[in-house]
Motif scaffolding. Structure first.
Motif, mmCIF file in Angstrom:
data_model
loop_
_atom_site.group_PDB
_atom_site.id
_atom_site.type_symbol
_atom_site.label_atom_id
_atom_site.label_comp_id
_atom_site.label_asym_id
_atom_site.label_seq_id
_atom_site.Cartn_x
_atom_site.Cartn_y
_atom_site.Cartn_z
ATOM 1 N N VAL A 167 25.422 52.003 29.250
ATOM 2 C CA VAL A 167 24.786 53.314 29.086
ATOM 3 C C VAL A 167 24.749 54.046 30.428
ATOM 4 O O VAL A 167 25.136 55.223 30.524
ATOM 5 N N GLU A 168 24.311 53.356 31.461
ATOM 6 C CA GLU A 168 24.265 53.974 32.794
ATOM 7 C C GLU A 168 25.655 54.352 33.275
ATOM 8 O O GLU A 168 25.853 55.426 33.863
ATOM 9 N N GLU A 169 26.628 53.472 33.023
ATOM 10 C CA GLU A 169 27.988 53.745 33.477
ATOM 11 C C GLU A 169 28.595 54.948 32.760
ATOM 12 O O GLU A 169 29.277 55.774 33.379
ATOM 13 N N VAL A 170 28.371 55.054 31.464
ATOM 14 C CA VAL A 170 28.900 56.201 30.714
ATOM 15 C C VAL A 170 28.257 57.488 31.191
ATOM 16 O O VAL A 170 28.933 58.507 31.399
ATOM 17 N N ARG A 171 26.952 57.467 31.385
ATOM 18 C CA ARG A 171 26.266 58.666 31.869
ATOM 19 C C ARG A 171 26.757 59.076 33.253
ATOM 20 O O ARG A 171 26.983 60.248 33.538
ATOM 21 N N ARG A 172 26.938 58.067 34.109
ATOM 22 C CA ARG A 172 27.411 58.372 35.460
ATOM 23 C C ARG A 172 28.822 58.944 35.426
ATOM 24 O O ARG A 172 29.101 59.956 36.094
ATOM 25 N N PHE A 173 29.687 58.335 34.665
ATOM 26 C CA PHE A 173 31.082 58.778 34.620
ATOM 27 C C PHE A 173 31.215 60.168 34.015
ATOM 28 O O PHE A 173 32.096 60.944 34.405
ATOM 29 N N THR A 174 30.344 60.506 33.060
ATOM 30 C CA THR A 174 30.428 61.809 32.382
ATOM 31 C C THR A 174 29.454 62.828 32.959
ATOM 32 O O THR A 174 29.197 63.865 32.327
ATOM 33 N N ASP A 175 28.910 62.532 34.129
ATOM 34 C CA ASP A 175 27.929 63.435 34.757
ATOM 35 C C ASP A 175 26.745 63.712 33.841
ATOM 36 O O ASP A 175 26.249 64.848 33.756
ATOM 37 N N GLY A 176 26.313 62.665 33.147
ATOM 38 C CA GLY A 176 25.128 62.773 32.306
ATOM 39 C C GLY A 176 25.371 63.255 30.899
ATOM 40 O O GLY A 176 24.453 63.267 30.073
ATOM 41 N N ARG A 177 26.603 63.635 30.576
ATOM 42 C CA ARG A 177 26.871 64.227 29.260
ATOM 43 C C ARG A 177 26.904 63.182 28.150
ATOM 44 O O ARG A 177 26.409 63.418 27.049
ATOM 45 N N GLY A 178 27.521 62.040 28.386
ATOM 46 C CA GLY A 178 27.638 61.012 27.359
ATOM 47 C C GLY A 178 28.989 61.039 26.673
ATOM 48 O O GLY A 178 29.848 61.883 26.965
ATOM 49 N N ALA A 179 29.186 60.112 25.756
ATOM 50 C CA ALA A 179 30.452 59.975 25.030
ATOM 51 C C ALA A 179 30.405 60.768 23.731
ATOM 52 O O ALA A 179 29.418 60.741 22.999
ATOM 53 N N ASP A 180 31.480 61.473 23.448
ATOM 54 C CA ASP A 180 31.559 62.249 22.210
ATOM 55 C C ASP A 180 31.774 61.345 20.998
ATOM 56 O O ASP A 180 31.242 61.596 19.919
ATOM 57 N N VAL A 181 32.585 60.298 21.174
ATOM 58 C CA VAL A 181 32.857 59.344 20.101
ATOM 59 C C VAL A 181 32.733 57.940 20.670
ATOM 60 O O VAL A 181 33.215 57.659 21.773
ATOM 61 N N ILE A 182 32.070 57.048 19.926
ATOM 62 C CA ILE A 182 31.963 55.635 20.303
ATOM 63 C C ILE A 182 32.508 54.798 19.161
ATOM 64 O O ILE A 182 32.080 54.944 18.015
ATOM 65 N N LEU A 183 33.454 53.921 19.483
ATOM 66 C CA LEU A 183 33.994 52.964 18.512
ATOM 67 C C LEU A 183 33.406 51.606 18.854
ATOM 68 O O LEU A 183 33.679 51.049 19.919
ATOM 69 N N ASP A 184 32.582 51.053 17.937
ATOM 70 C CA ASP A 184 31.782 49.877 18.253
ATOM 71 C C ASP A 184 32.084 48.705 17.329
ATOM 72 O O ASP A 184 32.115 48.850 16.108
ATOM 73 N N ILE A 185 32.305 47.517 17.935
ATOM 74 C CA ILE A 185 32.527 46.296 17.175
ATOM 75 C C ILE A 185 31.311 45.374 17.200
ATOM 76 O O ILE A 185 31.318 44.332 16.541
ATOM 77 N N MET A 186 30.264 45.744 17.936
ATOM 78 C CA MET A 186 29.150 44.840 18.171
ATOM 79 C C MET A 186 28.015 44.977 17.165
ATOM 80 O O MET A 186 27.302 44.016 16.883
ATOM 81 N N GLY A 187 27.767 46.160 16.658
ATOM 82 C CA GLY A 187 26.714 46.325 15.680
ATOM 83 C C GLY A 187 25.330 46.356 16.294
ATOM 84 O O GLY A 187 25.056 47.088 17.247
ATOM 85 N N ALA A 188 24.423 45.513 15.774
ATOM 86 C CA ALA A 188 23.001 45.601 16.091
ATOM 87 C C ALA A 188 22.701 45.535 17.585
ATOM 88 O O ALA A 188 21.891 46.307 18.103
ATOM 89 N N ALA A 189 23.345 44.630 18.295
ATOM 90 C CA ALA A 189 23.019 44.428 19.711
ATOM 91 C C ALA A 189 23.270 45.673 20.550
ATOM 92 O O ALA A 189 22.597 45.893 21.559
ATOM 93 N N TYR A 190 24.226 46.482 20.146
ATOM 94 C CA TYR A 190 24.586 47.663 20.933
ATOM 95 C C TYR A 190 24.040 48.965 20.332
ATOM 96 O O TYR A 190 24.256 50.027 20.913
#
Length: 324
Positions: A196-219
């Protein structure tokens, strides 16, 4: 013919290469002489007794294959004996032959080896249907892919880049250099870094437009926190559990959405529609070299247990193939 059977659920040793009845193509089906298949996480779950095939599907594992058309059933047009094909399956890929609904067949893309083509159908259909059709990834957006070193992940990186998106991935640190070579703009070591911190830092706080997730509950909480305003989270796996806490207040504030999908259990008409989209929109990218199958290793189909052991370690990058 022979196929990998599972007389009793268990570890990799539960996979047994045995003689089984020959399949016959029914109306609307094509019989494929299998040259190769690929190992997917769903196959491991089926072997363990946790993911039975849907009604009417072959009992043997294998959600994709590549091979040559051996026979064409009634009511089938557009395919002929001798055609080199790859196919999306509900099961049965770990076998010498399999009957496939004609709507789930794809030609082997130009420039791709017939054996390696087995690495494409499941990942292409999964990524296309979820990232593009459902989540509507657009040029200029940021795509976060969890499990970047998997077959799904390596394909999603390439497709996202080809569509003009910026791709961020989580993976083991040992895989990150190769994932950057595939086009990932930023890699996150999930064992040492907070995504979460890495995505925010990389996008200057904006976040990801689309997330493709294989983890489910934990994430789930982290994924919602990492979404941009208007972001779309698509959950396609539950390696991190089935039940998680969803912050609806954060979701509402971001005007974001959460989707959960499966491919194997979809009706034939829906699968055929996905396959058509892949053939029309993704295959040209494969044939141009912008998207390629990533194959980590090949094993003999009769020795599928060794391939399952490799996939269970998660040490592989891309797909592990089973070859006749």
């Amino acid at each position: 013919m022979h196929a990998i059977t599972i007389p009793k659920p268990g570890g990799p040793e539960a996979l047994v290469w045995a003689a089984v009845p020959d399949p016959e193509p029914g109306p609307g089906e094509v019989l494929v002489e299998v040259r190769s298949s690929a190992v997917n996480r769903a196959d491991l779950l089926q072997r363990q007794g946790h993911y039975p095939p849907p009604p009417g599907a072959p009992a043997y594992p294998g959600l994709e294959c590549a091979g040559v058309v051996a026979a064409v059933g009634p009511e089938v047009t557009g395919w002929a004996v001798g055609d080199e094909v790859c196919a999306l399956l509900a099961g049965g890929g770990y076998a010498e032959r399999v009957a496939v609904p004609a709507g789930q067949l794809l030609p082997v893309p130009a420039g791709v080896d017939l054996v390696d083509a087995a690495a494409l159908p499941e990942v292409a259909c999964t990524v296309w249907s979820n990232v593009v059709q459902l989540a509507r990834l657009a040029e200029g957006e940021t795509l976060l892919v969890h499990g970047g070193g998997s077959g799904i992940g390596t394909f999603a990186i390439q497709l996202g880049v080809a569509l003009g998106a910026t791709v961020v991935v989580t993976a083991r640190a040992t895989k990150n250099e190769r994932l950057r070579e595939l086009g990932a703009a930023h890699t996150i070591d999930y064992a040492e870094q907070d995504f979460v911190e890495e995505v925010r830092r990389f996008t200057d706080g904006r976040g990801a437009d689309v997330i493709l997730d294989i983890m489910g509950a934990a994430y789930l909480p982290g994924n919602v926190a990492a979404l941009a305003t208007g972001g779309r989270l698509v959950v396609i796996g539950m390696q991190g559990g089935r039940k998680g806490e969803l912050d609806l207040g954060m979701l509402l504030a971001k005007r974001a959405s959460v989707h959960a999908t499966a491919l194997r259990s979809r009706p034939l008409a829906e699968k055929a529609e996905i396959v058509r989209g892949v053939r029309e929109q993704v295959w040209p990218l494969v044939e141009s070299g912008k998207v390629r199958p990533v194959v980590h290793a090949r094993a003999k189909m009769a020795e599928a247990a060794d391939a399952h052991r490799l996939v269970e370690t998660s040490d592989h990058l891309g797909k592990v193939l089973l070859v006749r």
